[in-house]
Enzyme design. Structure first.
Site, PDB file in Angstrom:
ATOM      1  N   HIS A  37       0.833  -1.207   0.000  1.00 24.88           N
ATOM      2  CA  HIS A  37       0.000   0.000   0.000  1.00 24.88           C
ATOM      3  C   HIS A  37       0.862   1.249   0.000  1.00 24.88           C
ATOM      4  O   HIS A  37       0.443   2.311   0.434  1.00 24.88           O
ATOM      5  CB  HIS A  37      -0.955   0.004   1.192  1.00 24.88           C
ATOM      6  CG  HIS A  37      -1.531  -1.342   1.463  1.00 24.88           C
ATOM      7  ND1 HIS A  37      -1.025  -2.191   2.411  1.00 24.88           N
ATOM      8  CD2 HIS A  37      -2.528  -2.011   0.848  1.00 24.88           C
ATOM      9  CE1 HIS A  37      -1.691  -3.333   2.374  1.00 24.88           C
ATOM     10  NE2 HIS A  37      -2.596  -3.248   1.445  1.00 24.88           N
TER      11      HIS A  37
HETATM   12  S1  FES Z   1       2.017  -0.537   3.131  1.00 24.14           S
HETATM   13 FE1  FES Z   1       0.412  -1.864   3.712  1.00 24.14          FE
HETATM   14  S2  FES Z   1       1.524  -3.614   4.265  1.00 24.14           S
HETATM   15 FE2  FES Z   1       3.082  -2.244   3.788  1.00 24.14          FE
END
Ligand code: FES
Ligand code: HEM
Lengths: 429, 180
Positions: free
Chosen positions: B145
């Protein structure tokens, strides 16, 4: 149900049974004579399609479990073994995996049908709430099932999703270890997921029974949203709707069969054909398509909200996106049930549908550039629709005139203009 | 309450005794159910074989400057990175006010062993393993993410709330480290 039973035992054996366990009487009442509005359109066939899909998943699942091994070193190979060696295993396995997708496609249509036609309004609130419970159970079941083949996507889906629980302050971590049975997702996790993945469909079946019970108390709603007023508005469930539902199931099976026979992997991810590796995450992890809208909402919150950090914030919105559905019957203040008679509602509704599709797209896009901003806007509209539009619109909108009965609305459609009863013709203007 | 009313109405002693038995039986039943439920939940917790793997020793001598390896501790991936002088200088120069989860580089390493960065390799967002030598801060980038960590493994950008977690560890010698 309110109507009188018309069942008369046909012979001495039936009579003998009827005096002891009136199961034939019950079936006749609920599966055959059940009075059903005569104007149901094809959006109303998805309930039957869902019941069919639940059956398909249970039958194929039980067969798969006869050949599957829930152990980290054997699970991956055992799924390949099913696909290559087991007689007919290739098709049975494909029916189960693509079946999950078809099941979700049907449930989303079923739910959007409810949202458009206001099916959740009194007296069907409990029916709707049971539906949302079924949806939550389906999501849980599908998630656990996806972990079982123990590929890279399985493993990282399990890691990321169980970590959501870890966001809860204080008790999050102990619960996380309790869920996984270890400090990381491992054999203990795989074993318990298999056990629960086998159990939950039967729990779903039980809640579906309650769902249909709750349906049979007020009876079906219908596209006009006007309640049944007399027996002229209904037809018996059998043969009218048994046949219509069966026809819909057959049509539904056409794309289903196409996936099974021609593209069993098209909805999956190639990374899941690499065995799970706890040291390396695939560069682009994406959940199954049916979780994408909710996944986009989870990711959209990448900023702290006061004392709530971004991680907990994402989880709150993610859970909130599903929890808000429980309150829809009370959030929508409009007295008119069906969206067909709500000129302004329609715009917001279709925007909501488009927004949901956009969220799905964003859930699959990398978290960078314009996608980050779009995810925030789309997430905002998702909640605005339920928390602001539905409560306020009911107060300000002027609905169109409703037909006085189901029969009237049906006749209006079928009678040529010239022959129309003047009283009916008036309502068409 | 029921007992009181019984004192007042001697002619109806039965309900008082029944109420008592009813509540007592209910209480014993509730304790019994709770007592049976707890082991059924507790069996889900990490078992003895998982807990037994609690500490490991790892030889650092094979890791060149600028190189990193991922090892396994308690089933979790752990990064062991031999940092370059440039990376250390960069990490030490960051003002604390720039950090979402403020920690100095010194707090994240052991004195005299600043070149070694040893961290649990799961992104503090939702647990993916970030990719090394990437991201906007010369550290790690989590593809899941989009979280960026700097060369001390501190969160700089993206949804992760915390710096990469340090496992408990100590240097047994200059080249041997004990984790756990
Ligand atoms: S940014 Fe969501 S798990 Fe690493
Ligand atoms: C396994 C999943 C499900 C099955 C098998 C199932 C089955 C059915 C069936 C057979 C009907 C009657 C026919 C129809 O109206 O289409 C029905 C109606 C309904 N269902 Fe479901 N359902 C499921 C999931 C859900 C979910 C997730 C929701 C919503 C959150 C939901 C909400 C409703 C509502 C509101 C009705 C009444 C519609 C009306 O009469 O207007 N159902 N369901």
């Amino acid at each position: 149900m309110a109507h009188e039973s018309s069942y008369v035992p046909g012979n001495a054996v039936e009579k003998w049974i009827d005096d002891r366990l009136p199961i034939i009487r019950w079936s006749k009442e609920h599966l055959m004579d059940y009075p059903t509005p005569k104007n149901l359109n094809y959006w109303w066939t998805f309930g039957a399609i869902l019941a069919f899909m639940l059956g398909v998943q249970i039958v194929t699942g039980i067969v798969l479990a006869m050949h599957y091994t829930p152990h980290v070193s054997l699970a991956f190979d055992s799924v390949e073994h099913i696909r290559r060696d087991v007689n007919g295993g290739r098709v049975i396995q494909a029916v189960h995996t693509t079946g999950a997708s078809m099941f979700f496609a049907a449930v989303y249509i079923h739910m959007f049908r409810g949202l458009y036609f206001g099916s959740y309004k009194a007296p069907r609130e409990i029916l709707w709430i049971l539906g949302v419970i079924i949806f939550v159970l389906m999501v849980t079941t599908a998630f656990m099932g996806y972990v079982l083949p123990w590929g890279q996507m399985s493993f990282w889906a399990a890691t990321v999703i169980t970590n959501i629980v870890g966001a809860i302050p204080v008790i999050g971590n102990p619960i996380l270890e309790l869920l996984r049975g270890g400090f990381a997702v491992d054999n203990a996790t795989l074993n318990r997921f298999f056990s629960l993945h086998y159990l939950l469909p039967f729990v779903i079946a039980a809640v579906v029974a309650l769902h249909i019970w709750a349906l049979h108390v007020p009876g079906n709603s219908n596209p006009t949203g006007v309640e049944v007023k007399s027996s002229r508005d209904t037809v018996p469930f059998h043969p009218y709707y048994t046949m219509k539902d069966l026809f819909a199931i057959v049509v539904f099976c056409i794309p289903f069969a196409w996936f099974v026979f021609f593209a069993p992997d098209i909805l999956g991810h190639p990374d899941n054909y690499i065995m799970a590796n706890s040291q390396v995450t695939p560069t682009h992890i994406v959940p199954e398509w049916y979780f994408l809208p909710f996944y986009a909402i989870l990711r959209a919150i990448d900023f702290n909200i006061f004392f709530i950090d971004s991680k907990l914030g994402g989880v709150i919105f993610f859970a909130g996106a599903i929890l808000v559905l429980f309150f829809v019957p009370w959030l929508d203040t409009s007295k008119v049930r069906s969206g067909s008679f709500r000129p302004i509602f329609k715009w917001f509704y279709w925007l909501f549908v488009a927004n949901f599709v956009l969220l799905a797209y964003l859930g699959s896009a990398p978290a960078e550039g314009i996608f980050v901003l779009l995810s925030k806007i789309a997430t905002a509209y998702y909640f605005i629709y339920f928390l602001i539009v539905l409560p306020l619109l009911g107060r300000f909108e002027t609905p169109r005139e409703l037909p006085t009965s189901i029969s009237e609305s049906v006749l209006k459609h079928s009678t040529p203009v010239g022959g129309a009863d003047p009283a009916l013709a008036k309502t068409t203007h | 309450m029921a007992t009181q009313s019984n004192l007042a109405h001697q002619d109806a002693p039965q309900p008082g005794r029944r109420d008592f038995l009813y509540i007592a039986a209910g209480a014993v039943g509730a304790v019994g159910v709770a007592g049976v439920t707890w082991p059924l939940i507790n069996q889900l917790n990490p078992d003895a074989s998982v807990l037994a793997l609690a500490s490991i020793e790892f030889d650092l001598s094979g890791i060149e400057e600028g190189q990193s390896v991922t090892i396994k501790w308690r089933g979790l991936p752990v990064f062991v990175r031999h940092r370059t002088a440039a990376e250390i200088a960069e990490a030490q120069a960051v003002p604390l006010s720039d950090l979402k989860d403020p920690e100095t580089d010194e707090q994240r390493t052991k004195p005299g062993h600043e070149q070694w960065l040893i961290m649990i390799a799961n992104c503090t967002h939702l647990g993916c393993v970030p990719v090394g030598e990437s991201g906007d801060f010369d550290g790690w980038f989590c593809p899941c993410h989009g979280s960026h960590y700097d060369s001390a493994g501190r969160i700089r950008k993206g949804p992760a709330p915390k710096n990469l977690v340090l496992p408990p560890y100590e240097f047994v010698s200059d080249t041997l480290v004990k984790i756990g």
